[in-house]
Write an enzyme that holds these catalytic residues in place. Structure first.
Site, PDB file in Angstrom:
ATOM      1  N   ARG A  87      25.259  90.254  11.738  1.00 11.76           N
ATOM      2  CA  ARG A  87      24.503  90.052  10.405  1.00 11.76           C
ATOM      3  C   ARG A  87      23.270  89.164   9.827  1.00 11.76           C
ATOM      4  O   ARG A  87      22.293  90.016   8.722  1.00 11.76           O
ATOM      5  CB  ARG A  87      25.606  88.507   9.846  1.00 11.76           C
ATOM      6  CG  ARG A  87      25.077  88.485   8.536  1.00 11.76           C
ATOM      7  CD  ARG A  87      26.166  86.791   8.570  1.00 11.76           C
ATOM      8  NE  ARG A  87      26.187  85.571   7.407  1.00 11.76           N
ATOM      9  CZ  ARG A  87      26.586  86.087   6.244  1.00 11.76           C
ATOM     10  NH1 ARG A  87      27.138  86.827   5.785  1.00 11.76           N
ATOM     11  NH2 ARG A  87      25.995  85.208   5.454  1.00 11.76           N
ATOM     12  N   TYR A 103      15.467  83.968   7.661  1.00 15.04           N
ATOM     13  CA  TYR A 103      15.251  85.605   8.252  1.00 15.04           C
ATOM     14  C   TYR A 103      12.989  86.526   7.666  1.00 15.04           C
ATOM     15  O   TYR A 103      13.028  87.366   7.823  1.00 15.04           O
ATOM     16  CB  TYR A 103      15.793  86.447   7.218  1.00 15.04           C
ATOM     17  CG  TYR A 103      16.786  86.130   7.413  1.00 15.04           C
ATOM     18  CD1 TYR A 103      17.992  86.438   9.439  1.00 15.04           C
ATOM     19  CD2 TYR A 103      17.805  85.599   7.220  1.00 15.04           C
ATOM     20  CE1 TYR A 103      18.958  85.823   9.407  1.00 15.04           C
ATOM     21  CE2 TYR A 103      19.193  85.410   7.123  1.00 15.04           C
ATOM     22  CZ  TYR A 103      20.296  85.844   8.706  1.00 15.04           C
ATOM     23  OH  TYR A 103      21.479  85.357   8.289  1.00 15.04           O
ATOM     24  N   HIS A 130      27.642  87.600  14.413  1.00 20.25           N
ATOM     25  CA  HIS A 130      26.908  87.024  14.099  1.00 20.25           C
ATOM     26  C   HIS A 130      25.269  87.772  14.693  1.00 20.25           C
ATOM     27  O   HIS A 130      24.510  87.226  13.128  1.00 20.25           O
ATOM     28  CB  HIS A 130      26.721  85.257  13.664  1.00 20.25           C
ATOM     29  CG  HIS A 130      26.697  85.040  12.798  1.00 20.25           C
ATOM     30  ND1 HIS A 130      27.346  84.507  11.402  1.00 20.25           N
ATOM     31  CD2 HIS A 130      25.679  84.102  12.337  1.00 20.25           C
ATOM     32  CE1 HIS A 130      27.232  83.992  10.581  1.00 20.25           C
ATOM     33  NE2 HIS A 130      25.730  83.587  11.299  1.00 20.25           N
TER      34      HIS A 130
END
Length: 354
Positions: free
Chosen positions: A290, A322, A287
């Protein structure tokens, strides 16, 4: 000490079955619901007096406690008992979880599971009132995504041994993870036919079996080409005799050393193996790749909604986590390009003060 487990009622069993039929939930999601509901039902069955599951930060366990002795089974929680639950009961259960030192995120997940159960019971006409309506979800602590810097990812992708079948598989696997930002569950579910190498696209089946198309970069296509022509045929040769062959398009893309489909856990071990070789101070998982994919795209100027589509996020707010990572990059660009900042750096007085 033995654990105390309440048997599931037919209504709860039907709810769990509906997750797969109506929501196309993955086996991991269903297993998580089962564990959370078993804990709640066991707590109800014992009146909150017996600890049915040891978990939380104190013990370091989040799965049923494997204590000595056989689990002690109590009668199932009846529909009448479920109907007698009110918002005060739910709050008492949340307090119990907090006492067991579960994180807020874990408590919120368990509450969401119970909320889904009661919504199902009300929608099915088995209950008239939903006791969860008066209970708020705990405010979650903000957790920043753990990502790697671009040079760290570049170094990671150079680590697999490209002369061996397993190394070629790992190289292709890491390149695809970083090129697409897909979840590890989506990666292991890929079949050979899901890759369109000529057009540079991959068909991904996300949560709820929702299909999306994601572009695959040149480097990932190159790694896949080597793996599909060299490494994968050698891994496939190790498959046990007697396994029914499928059309190549429906064959699993990433294979283990025995020629069968790679699992989530195996991918995590692969990523951990190579990140440990990098000797990074931060623990990295699939992850994390990702997160790195999304962060690097936004740093490069990608549109937030485009990144949302690539990640398969249902809500834009999920993708916005993000954006904070890019703030420092934005500040650097501002300091380098704003006319007043450029002039300030050229001023001798400014340089002396710096």
């Amino acid at each position: 000490m033995s654990t105390t487990i309440a048997r599931r009622t037919p209504e709860v069993a039907q709810f769990l079955a509906s997750l797969q039929v109506e929501k196309a939930a993955s086996s991991h999601t269903i297993r998580s619901y089962e564990l959370d509901l078993d804990q709640f039902l066991s707590w109800l069955a014992t009146g909150g007096r017996v600890v049915p599951v040891v978990g939380g930060r104190r013990s370091g366990r989040t799965r049923p406690h494997e204590a000595s002795g056989e689990p002690k089974e109590v009668p199932p929680v009846s529909l009448q008992t479920l109907a007698s639950v009110d918002h005060l009961t739910i709050r008492a259960y949340l307090a119990y979880l907090q006492q067991q030192e579960f994180s807020r995120r874990s408590i919120a997940r368990k509450l969401s599971c119970i909320r889904s159960l009661y919504k199902y019971l009300c929608r099915s006409g088995l209950l008239e009132e939903n006791p969860i309506l008066g209970v708020r979800t705990p405010k979650l602590e903000k957790k920043l995504p753990n990502f790697m810097y671009e040079e760290e990812v570049a170094a990671l992708l150079q680590l697999p041994d490209r002369t061996t079948p397993l190394g070629q598989r790992d190289w292709a696997l890491l390149e695809v993870l970083y090129a697409t930002g897909m979840r590890v569950s989506e990666l292991v579910a890929l079949d050979v036919g899901d890759i369109d190498a000529s057009e540079g696209w991959v068909t991904v089946f996300g949560k709820g079996r929702k299909e999306r198309s994601v572009p695959v970069g040149t480097e990932a296509i190159r790694a896949l080409g080597v793996y599909l022509t060299q490494g994968r045929p050698q891994l496939l040769a190790a498959r046990p005799l007697g396994d029914e062959p499928k059309p190549r398009e429906r064959e699993p893309l990433f294979l283990n050393r025995w020629g069968t489909r790679l699992t989530d856990r195996s991918v995590r071990r692969i990523v951990e193996k190579y990140t440990e070789e990098l000797a990074l101070q931060r623990h990295q998982t699939p992850h994390s790749i990702r997160h790195s994919f999304a962060t690097h795209l936004l740093n490069g100027g990608a549109d937030l909604r485009a990144v949302q589509d690539l990640l398969g996020h249902k809500s834009l707010s999920t993708t916005q986590i993000y954006t904070h990572v890019t703030k420092e990059r934005l500040r650097e660009g501002y300091l380098q390009t704003h006319p007043r900042e450029i002039r300030a750096r050229q001023d001798p007085f400014y340089r002396d003060k710096r």
